[in-house]
Write an enzyme that holds these catalytic residues in place. Structure first.
Site, PDB file in Angstrom:
ATOM      1  N   LYS A   1     -33.714  76.618 -54.269  1.00  0.00           N
ATOM      2  CA  LYS A   1     -33.320  76.364 -55.645  1.00  0.00           C
ATOM      3  C   LYS A   1     -34.458  76.824 -56.551  1.00  0.00           C
ATOM      4  CE  LYS A   1     -31.608  72.440 -58.489  1.00  0.00           C
ATOM      5  NZ  LYS A   1     -31.299  70.996 -58.459  1.00  0.00           N
TER       6      LYS A   1
ATOM      7  N   SER B   1     -26.688  69.916 -59.824  1.00  0.00           N
ATOM      8  CA  SER B   1     -27.303  71.090 -60.378  1.00  0.00           C
ATOM      9  C   SER B   1     -27.770  72.096 -59.323  1.00  0.00           C
ATOM     10  CB  SER B   1     -28.514  70.662 -61.222  1.00  0.00           C
ATOM     11  OG  SER B   1     -29.495  70.062 -60.388  1.00  0.00           O
TER      12      SER B   1
ATOM     13  N   SER C   1     -27.501  65.725 -57.363  1.00  0.00           N
ATOM     14  CA  SER C   1     -27.478  67.189 -57.443  1.00  0.00           C
ATOM     15  C   SER C   1     -27.571  67.939 -56.123  1.00  0.00           C
ATOM     16  CB  SER C   1     -28.589  67.677 -58.374  1.00  0.00           C
ATOM     17  OG  SER C   1     -28.250  67.387 -59.707  1.00  0.00           O
TER      18      SER C   1
END
Lengths: 487, 489
Positions: free
Chosen positions: A76, A151, A175
């Site tokens: 990420k 996210s 997330s």
């Protein structure tokens, strides 16, 4: 190759069935072909990946390769990576290249893994749909009209689409677990403090936790083995030995007591999701588990509590993005105040600004006691709910999200969007570990079963998740991303 | 004295920032050394780069605790670091990590002495740990501002007094007492010119005898004892004038201008920031158990107040001498070493305060830089004590040691032939020689009235000392001359 789990790829590497270069080349080709439609990557580091793959192959040839050497991963874009852009999904950090690695990145690099690149995300990890990225939304590999969840949506989509066998995400209010559920993969949020936060761009420091997104609980166990552990550079990381998370995976579940929090099966839960979760519980019963109704009485306070604490911390954590030292700076500032105002106005997106304003407000003189202090008190009650529940049961189970993936652009009301995290958010407030595993579909949309365990009981949590994956094949379903228009 | 001095009473409180002498910063491993090139001692943590986290420097904690013990303060088991949020270019993270609701050091007290034996206890409200900010550089950048973050993250101990002082002299004495404590403890170099100690001064006036506090002005960042006195004196004068004229003091922040010797308004309270303090989620609450505190107690040196009392009671020094000698730890230790070698406390005190400090001041040196070591001075005084040399010879040897003409007093005494002659036969023959060679002076002596003779004997003493090259024992010379000259009457 792209259908394999991380463990399968690692075993194939060990057996000489393929090289890291083979895997890396195949996946880079696949990213090049499929990602323009998915938008799951912000940065692809192809050259570096191939170099790392060759280094891993050479190490293996010399007999010096660890079990994960040569396995490709993606991170990420919230994890700082030395020499590679770390944007955090924000225009603010579009030009930011960290001169250091996050601790987990260092650990995974030392284990010989290969990074294919940095995955897309909601800006500064704020969002439940991955629509808040400066680099555009990520598409759900099961249906490009749907969100992948947020996210860590880029990581979840990349794994689901077979662009990489596993990826790292972060979970502040769900997330990792919610996008894993929406994309039909496995995502683990470890206990707060179990994995170092050093080098992970902070959103809400007391809630953020990094973890793996992969196809199976087994893969998560392999990755957690490397990621977990005390880090002297993170004062909130816990000084506690790291067990071998793979060693208990195959233990039988006999006598497992599963608690079903009644608050997780109430109003607002999609009927299809509810039915898939009930089926999953029956699988556990067939494996010898017993089911007990439990209550987490303060559940309804979790979202308001979270939306006081997280924005408060965020408003402070994001103060450093002021245009002075790094990141976006506005053109020709006239005064210092102009520099601050325009750099931040231009660099941050809507959702980030909204949360900064909320946080600034709740910390202000005259409001602090009513909001922040009260929220911390409620947070203790929420945590106590879980501690009480774990007096009666070994694990808690329920849905990871109230609905399956929803259409891109559908949820315009931010408060409606915040409700997406209703089943995940309390876990972050309590600091306990949670995992989402694929547990069925509503139509063609995956459903995630969330399993929760007491603090530091990740080994047991992975054992429980793995048992389900031995008994079902939901985690083996793959979206048909090779067709020009899935669905 | 102006008439209003009788009517208004000053109420003064100080917030003193002490830079702790740790090797590295309070939340990072970067060095704290002074004077390096801009931004050469600021790591990713000090720069507030994304993702980096603070790690508390345990040494800063130990130093703060030792300070707390030195002022008999409460040391709470639990303290919390908080974020103080505001925007400024030299504040990299957009917040300063500090302590507010739960500081590391609770209530304590500091004894101050000033003037002729005035002593008083000043109460300490609390002391807390915090990080320093960086520095904005406005020169040399063609209208732009440069930022130096070398100082960012430097550990500070902020010591907040109660408003217990009522004059500039008391405030200055308090600051000196704190300076002595922190330097004795070795937790700060106390170098005010380099900003290692600086203070904010709160001054208000109230009618003499009143219990209610007046509106106060805060004077920021005053960095010398003298400036503190000047700033307070100016502020008392200014506020008195306003009140005498029937005006009202406004609560504000002021700056002291050392060139003009005056304070000037900086900002009004209404413009004050809302700092939005909240507990720093990156740092766990600090827990100090009693075993830890007890261990720190064993590391405390003898502190200035104790030392002063001991110098008076055990060594028999005057309160004034004791006060001078304990002013700094190096000076006190120097004195103690001299005393240990020579065994005469008063002699040691006189020489340290007189000859040594005179030369140090003249050459602008600190006691640590003294060319004459305490052992060297002690050995010199030992020779004065045992009459090996006389006072004049001692001053010559001291000058030689200062100029590094030799290693020890004994070596120099031999080299210069200054060993005092106490052999009465040798002195007698020198006395006889001088009397024989001074017929005119002898006649004058004999004819002089009795009360003038004492003075006239000085001439003969000088001649004998000259003949002995200064080595004759002056008392013996004196006695013998008087005896021989009076026999000639």
């Amino acid at each position: 190759m792209h259908d394999k789990t991380l463990a399968e790829l690692a075993r194939g590497l060990a057996a000489g069935q393929w090289s890291s270069r083979d895997i890396t080349t195949a996946l880079l080709d696949r990213i090049e072909r499929l990602d323009p439609a998915l938008n799951s990557f912000i940065t692809v580091t192809g050259d570096q990946a191939l170099q790392d793959a060759e280094a891993a192959d050479e190490a293996r040839a010399r007999g010096q390769a660890g079990i994960l050497a040569g396995v490709p991963l993606a991170y990420k874009d919230i994890f700082c990576t030395e020499g590679v852009r770390t944007s955090c999904g924000s225009r603010m950090l579009d030009n930011f290249i960290a001169p250091y690695n996050a601790t987990v990145i260092d650990k995974l690099r030392q284990a010989g893994t290969v990074s294919l690149g940095k995955t897309n995300m909601d800006e500064f990890a704020m969002g439940s749909s991955n629509e808040n990225s400066h680099y555009g939304p990520v598409k759900n590999p099961w249906d490009h009209s749907l969100v992948p969840g947020g996210s860590s949506g880029g990581s979840a989509a990349a794994v689901a689409a077979g662009l990489v066998p596993a990826a790292l995400g972060t979970d502040t209010g769900g997330s990792i677990r919610q996008p894993a559920a929406f994309c039909g993969i496995t995502g683990l949020k470890p206990t707060y403090g179990r994995v170092s936060r050093y080098g992970m761009v902070a959103y809400a420091s007391s809630l953020d936790q990094g973890g793996p997104l992969a196809r199976t609980a087994e893969d998560c166990a392999w990755l957690l083995n490397v990621m977990a552990g005390h880090d002297a550079r993170d004062s909130t990381s816990v000084s506690r030995s790291v067990p071998d998370y793979t060693s208990e995976l195959d233990k039988p579940l006999d006598g497992l007591r599963i608690g079903l929090p009644r608050e997780y099966f109430g109003e607002g839960l999609d009927e299809g999701v509810a039915s898939a979760i009930r089926d999953a519980i029956r699988v556990y019963e067939s494996l010898g588990a017993s089911v007990i109704d439990v209550s987490l009485p303060h559940t309804e306070l979790a979202i308001p509590t979270y939306y006081v604490i997280a924005p408060a911390e965020a408003s402070s954590n994001l103060s450093r993005y002021d245009g002075v030292r790094f990141g976006h700076r506005c053109e020709n500032p006239e005064t210092l105040e102009d520099l601050y105002k325009r750099s931040r106005a231009e660099g941050f997106g809507e959702e980030v600004k909204r949360r900064i304003l909320i946080g600034t407000h709740t910390l202000s003189e005259g409001f602090f006691d009513a909001y922040y202090r009260k929220a911390q008190q409620v947070r203790r009650l929420i945590r106590q709910d879980f501690l009480d529940a774990f007096q009666q049961v070994d694990v808690l189970m329920g849905p990871a999200a109230p609905t399956p993936a929803f259409p891109l652009g559908e949820t315009a009301d931010p408060v409606q969007m915040y409700l997406q995290d209703i089943y995940t958010i309390a876990i972050n407030l309590a600091g306990i570990p949670g995992i989402s595993v694929p547990a069925g579909f509503v139509g063609h949309r995956p459903v995630g079963l969330q399993i929760l365990a007491p603090h530091f009981a990740e080994a047991h949590l992975l054992n429980v998740a793995h048992a389900f994956q031995q008994a079902t094949d939901w985690h083996q379903r793959r979206p048909d991303v090779d067709s020009p228009d899935p669905r | 004295m102006r008439s209003h001095d009788m009517q208004w009473e000053a109420v003064i409180g100080l917030e003193v920032h002490v830079q702790l002498a740790t090797q590295s910063k309070i939340f990072s491993g970067a060095s704290t050394a002074f004077g390096a090139d801009p931004n050469s001692q600021a790591c990713a943590v000090d720069l507030g780069m994304p993702g980096v986290l603070p790690v508390l420097n345990e040494n800063a904690v130990a130093m703060a605790v030792r300070f707390g013990l030195a002022i008999n303060a409460e040391i709470p088991e639990y303290s919390v670091f908080e974020r103080k949020n505001y925007f400024y270019p030299d504040l990299p993270k957009g917040y300063q990590t500090s302590q507010m609701a739960h500081p590391i050091i609770g209530r304590g007290e500091v004894e101050i002495t000033h003037g002729e034996g005035h002593s008083k206890l000043v109460r300490i409200h609390h002391a807390h740990l915090e990080e320093d900010a960086g520095k904005s550089l406005h020169e040399d950048y063609h209208g732009m501002t440069g930022i130096d973050l070398n100082r960012a993250g430097t550990p500070l101990l902020e010591i907040v007094s109660e408003p217990d002082m009522s004059s500039a002299a008391e405030a200055s004495a308090y600051l000196k007492a704190l300076h002595a404590i922190v330097t004795y403890l070795g937790i700060s170099d106390g170098n005010m010119a380099e900003g290692s100690m600086r203070c904010d001064v709160n001054v208000s006036l109230r009618p003499a005898g009143s219990k209610t506090l007046g509106t106060r002005a805060e004077i920021k960042n005053v960095n010398s004892f003298r400036f503190v006195e000047q700033a307070i004196a100016f502020e008392i004068e200014r506020q008195t004038d306003i009140l005498e004229d029937g005006g009202q003091i406004i609560q504000e922040t002021r700056l002291f201008d050392p060139d003009q010797g005056e304070t000037r308004s900086m900002r009004l309270k209404e413009e004050a920031n809302d700092y939005r303090y909240f507990p720093c989620p990156d740092l766990l609450p600090l827990m100090l158990d009693s075993a830890y505190v007890d261990h720190q107690r064993t590391l405390l040196p003898e502190l200035p107040t104790e030392k002063r009392h001991r110098f008076i009671t055990e060594l028999g020094l005057s309160a004034y001498d004791a006060g001078v000698l304990v002013a700094t730890r190096p000076l006190a230790e120097y004195f103690e070493q001299v005393h240990a070698v020579c065994g005469n406390a008063k002699l040691a005190a006189n020489w340290v305060q007189g000859d040594l400090m005179g030369r140090l001041n003249h050459d602008n040196l600190s006691v640590r830089e003294s060319p004459v070591s305490a052992t060297q001075l002690g050995e010199l005084l030992l020779r004065l004590e045992d009459n090996t040399i006389n006072g004049k010879g001692a001053k010559q040897i001291f000058a030689d040691l200062w100029e590094r003409r030799g290693e020890s007093a004994d070596e120099l005494i031999e080299a210069r032939g200054l060993r005092q002659v106490t052999d009465s036969g040798a002195i007698e023959s020198m006395v006889d020689e001088v009397i024989a060679n001074s017929p005119i002076q002898v006649t004058q002596y004999r004819e002089a009235p009795e009360d003038k003779r004492g003075k006239m004997i000085g001439y003969f003493v000088g001649q004998v000392m000259k003949l002995s090259k200064g080595t004759a024992n002056p008392q013996q010379v004196n006695a013998l001359l008087k005896e021989k000259l009076d026999a000639l009457l």
